[in-house]
Design a protein around this motif. Structure first.
Motif, PDB file in Angstrom:
ATOM      1  N   UNK A  72       0.861  -1.178   0.000  1.00 27.55           N
ATOM      2  CA  UNK A  72       0.000   0.000   0.000  1.00 27.55           C
ATOM      3  C   UNK A  72       0.894   1.223   0.000  1.00 27.55           C
ATOM      4  N   UNK A  73       0.520   2.207  -0.770  1.00 29.51           N
ATOM      5  CA  UNK A  73       1.301   3.444  -0.848  1.00 29.51           C
ATOM      6  C   UNK A  73       0.437   4.608  -0.374  1.00 29.51           C
ATOM      7  N   UNK A  74       0.983   5.378   0.546  1.00 31.81           N
ATOM      8  CA  UNK A  74       0.322   6.577   1.054  1.00 31.81           C
ATOM      9  C   UNK A  74       0.437   7.667  -0.001  1.00 31.81           C
ATOM     10  N   UNK A  75      -0.688   8.325  -0.318  1.00 31.49           N
ATOM     11  CA  UNK A  75      -0.698   9.373  -1.337  1.00 31.49           C
ATOM     12  C   UNK A  75      -1.138  10.728  -0.819  1.00 31.49           C
ATOM     13  N   UNK A  76      -1.548  10.800   0.463  1.00 33.78           N
ATOM     14  CA  UNK A  76      -1.886  12.102   1.000  1.00 33.78           C
ATOM     15  C   UNK A  76      -3.035  12.079   1.991  1.00 33.78           C
ATOM     16  N   UNK A  77      -3.191  13.229   2.681  1.00 30.07           N
ATOM     17  CA  UNK A  77      -4.263  13.436   3.647  1.00 30.07           C
ATOM     18  C   UNK A  77      -4.730  14.878   3.524  1.00 30.07           C
ATOM     19  N   UNK A  78      -6.023  15.059   3.319  1.00 26.44           N
ATOM     20  CA  UNK A  78      -6.575  16.408   3.164  1.00 26.44           C
ATOM     21  C   UNK A  78      -8.034  16.382   3.602  1.00 26.44           C
ATOM     22  N   UNK A  79      -8.394  17.316   4.473  1.00 26.36           N
ATOM     23  CA  UNK A  79      -9.777  17.479   4.920  1.00 26.36           C
ATOM     24  C   UNK A  79     -10.385  16.177   5.429  1.00 26.36           C
ATOM     25  N   UNK A  80      -9.605  15.400   6.167  1.00 22.58           N
ATOM     26  CA  UNK A  80     -10.099  14.166   6.763  1.00 22.58           C
ATOM     27  C   UNK A  80     -10.065  12.954   5.854  1.00 22.58           C
ATOM     28  N   UNK A  81      -9.627  13.137   4.606  1.00 20.92           N
ATOM     29  CA  UNK A  81      -9.600  12.033   3.641  1.00 20.92           C
ATOM     30  C   UNK A  81      -8.161  11.557   3.454  1.00 20.92           C
TER      31      UNK A  81
END
Length: 192
Positions: free
Chosen positions: A143-152
């Motif tokens: 699994x690759x982390x691609x980001x976090x924004x506004x709870x998503x």
């Protein structure tokens, strides 16, 4: 040398276990013959003409067959390629490129993160590393982390997990539930 195989939740993918280290660290996914040029092993597997994805984990190689291809025919070819590679102790990557580093474009964030979320992002990444990654590696993927924004939280499934029929359930019911439980700021997980 003996190479074991293991089924994955994705019927198109098979996990090959050579009984030795494949990658020193990290993972690497090849989604086309062009990307496979970085690795003589991945390129040889794609050269069968019957493969759509090759994924290297720390101690396994996952291969995804093209639609309509029978594993009964493809499996012996892949085993022979892997045996030749590991017995000859050939390098995993061409030109001495680092083996544990994904192609930069694959590591790019899909959202612009807010610096105020740094603690939340650290918690998310720790959970992914300690709880999620081992589970998806067991199924022949990563699994690759691609980001976090506004709870998503934005994630990309790789290897056998990428095309798995249960990938949506893995993201929504498994990973989303875990992250929401431990990190209250998380409201949703989306595929990126």
């Amino acid at each position: 040398m003996f190479i074991e195989t293991a089924a994955t939740p994705n019927p198109a993918s098979l996990k090959f276990l050579p009984g030795r280290q494949v990658m020193q660290s990290g993972s690497r996914e090849f989604t086309s013959p062009e990307t496979a040029e970085a690795s003589p092993l991945a390129q040889a597997i794609f050269d069968t003409g019957e493969v759509v994805n090759v994924f290297f984990g720390t101690d396994f190689v996952t291969v995804t067959a093209a639609p309509g291809v029978s594993w009964a025919d493809l499996k012996p070819q892949v085993v022979a390629i892997l045996l030749d590679h590991f017995v000859s102790e050939a390098p995993l990557f061409a030109g001495g490129t680092a083996d544990g580093i994904s192609v930069p474009a694959e590591d790019e964030l899909v959202v612009d993160e807010d610096e105020a979320d740094a603690d939340v992002v650290a918690q998310i990444n720790e959970l992914l590393e300690t709880r999620v990654r081992p589970a998806v590696a067991g199924d022949g993927g990563d699994i690759a982390y691609r980001g976090f924004k506004d709870g998503v939280v934005y994630l990309t499934l790789q290897g056998a997990c990428a095309g798995c029929p249960s990938s949506t359930a893995t993201l929504k019911q498994g990973i989303e539930g875990l992250l929401k439980h431990y990190v209250p700021e998380v409201v949703e997980v989306r595929a990126a």
